[in-house]
Scaffold this active site. Sequence first.
Site, mmCIF file in Angstrom:
data_model
loop_
_atom_site.group_PDB
_atom_site.id
_atom_site.type_symbol
_atom_site.label_atom_id
_atom_site.label_comp_id
_atom_site.label_asym_id
_atom_site.label_seq_id
_atom_site.Cartn_x
_atom_site.Cartn_y
_atom_site.Cartn_z
ATOM 1 N N ASN A 34 0.826 -1.211 0.000
ATOM 2 C CA ASN A 34 0.000 0.000 0.000
ATOM 3 C C ASN A 34 0.859 1.260 0.000
ATOM 4 O O ASN A 34 0.620 2.194 0.760
ATOM 5 C CB ASN A 34 -0.937 0.013 1.213
ATOM 6 C CG ASN A 34 -1.831 -1.207 1.245
ATOM 7 O OD1 ASN A 34 -2.409 -1.592 0.229
ATOM 8 N ND2 ASN A 34 -1.944 -1.833 2.405
ATOM 9 N N ARG A 67 7.966 6.903 -1.932
ATOM 10 C CA ARG A 67 7.862 6.795 -0.471
ATOM 11 C C ARG A 67 8.577 5.542 0.030
ATOM 12 O O ARG A 67 9.186 5.562 1.102
ATOM 13 C CB ARG A 67 6.391 6.786 -0.042
ATOM 14 C CG ARG A 67 6.215 6.869 1.471
ATOM 15 C CD ARG A 67 4.810 7.266 1.868
ATOM 16 N NE ARG A 67 4.705 7.372 3.311
ATOM 17 C CZ ARG A 67 4.378 6.363 4.107
ATOM 18 N NH1 ARG A 67 4.106 5.172 3.581
ATOM 19 N NH2 ARG A 67 4.312 6.521 5.414
ATOM 20 N N LYS A 96 1.079 -11.446 -2.596
ATOM 21 C CA LYS A 96 1.801 -10.498 -3.444
ATOM 22 C C LYS A 96 3.203 -10.237 -2.916
ATOM 23 O O LYS A 96 4.186 -10.263 -3.668
ATOM 24 C CB LYS A 96 1.009 -9.194 -3.549
ATOM 25 C CG LYS A 96 1.615 -8.164 -4.494
ATOM 26 C CD LYS A 96 2.301 -7.062 -3.735
ATOM 27 C CE LYS A 96 2.855 -5.995 -4.658
ATOM 28 N NZ LYS A 96 3.495 -4.882 -3.915
ATOM 29 N N ASP A 150 -0.298 -7.056 -8.409
ATOM 30 C CA ASP A 150 -0.668 -5.865 -7.648
ATOM 31 C C ASP A 150 -1.745 -5.119 -8.414
ATOM 32 O O ASP A 150 -2.321 -5.641 -9.381
ATOM 33 C CB ASP A 150 0.556 -4.984 -7.388
ATOM 34 C CG ASP A 150 1.233 -4.528 -8.680
ATOM 35 O OD1 ASP A 150 0.677 -4.776 -9.781
ATOM 36 O OD2 ASP A 150 2.306 -3.902 -8.598
#
Length: 290
Positions: free
Chosen positions: A133, A138, A228, A247
């Site tokens: 997520n 990031r 995943k 994904d």
Amino acid sequence: MIELTEYSDGGVPSLKISGVDNFDAYRTFDCGQCFRFENDDGTITGVYGDSLIRIRQSGDTLYLIGATAADYEEKWRKFLDLDEDYAAICDDICTRFGTYNRTIYDATTSAHGIRILRQDRWEALISFIISQNNNIPRIKKIIDAMCRGIGVEKTAYGVTYYTFPTAQAIYDAGIDRLNEFRMGFRSKYLYDAARRVLCGEISLDDADKMDYAAAEEYMMRICGVGKKVAACTLLYGFHKTEAFPVDVWIKRVLEKYYPDGIDMTALGPYAGIAQQYLFCYERYINEMRK
């Protein structure tokens, strides 16, 4: 035929590798499979293990700044996956996927030169737990902060860099310290992975020897590791190229190009490489439309 030539780049031991086929360094390091390499105006810089490397490419020639021929044989040849015959791999992929439509032919062409790096297994596991997520910028920021915070500081040729934290370093840091790196709910998953590896409940060496189905089930014992993350870890860290991570991007790709579905059991030993080609093909199309 690959030829190696040692030289000096501003006093830094370097290596020229001539005759490299089916390899595009920039695409390989920009396709979302690793998070500690950056492309700065054509020079790719990053850390693998305890080594800092800079990579440049011109045609079928690679330049490894900060490496000798001995270093190449010891680590970089394997890491860059230069012994694999990617022409034969593409033939296998196209034969299997081509029974559905011609998308895969366009994908292998547009993503030509991408190779699956043989990354450190522990680093791959932790990196893809962090990737949940999350977006690539990031992910990179979190990993960089963690390496700077609890990795080992190194210096090479006047450049300071940091190694990836060991299981012991992550365990010793604890959840509160890991939270300082702004990884949120993933902190407890990293701590669990470190704990299980250190106590011997999870052995990465054992997982490496298992077939894919067994290794997937085994890795999913770790909190926060679903199908995943397990697939990404096994593909990029264990080089189990039959892994096919799904994904959000790949789900969209499959729905767009294979609306009638595909038989996942028939994708063969290079399904994970095909997945990478399809991902980059769709990404390339979207970028061209901007």
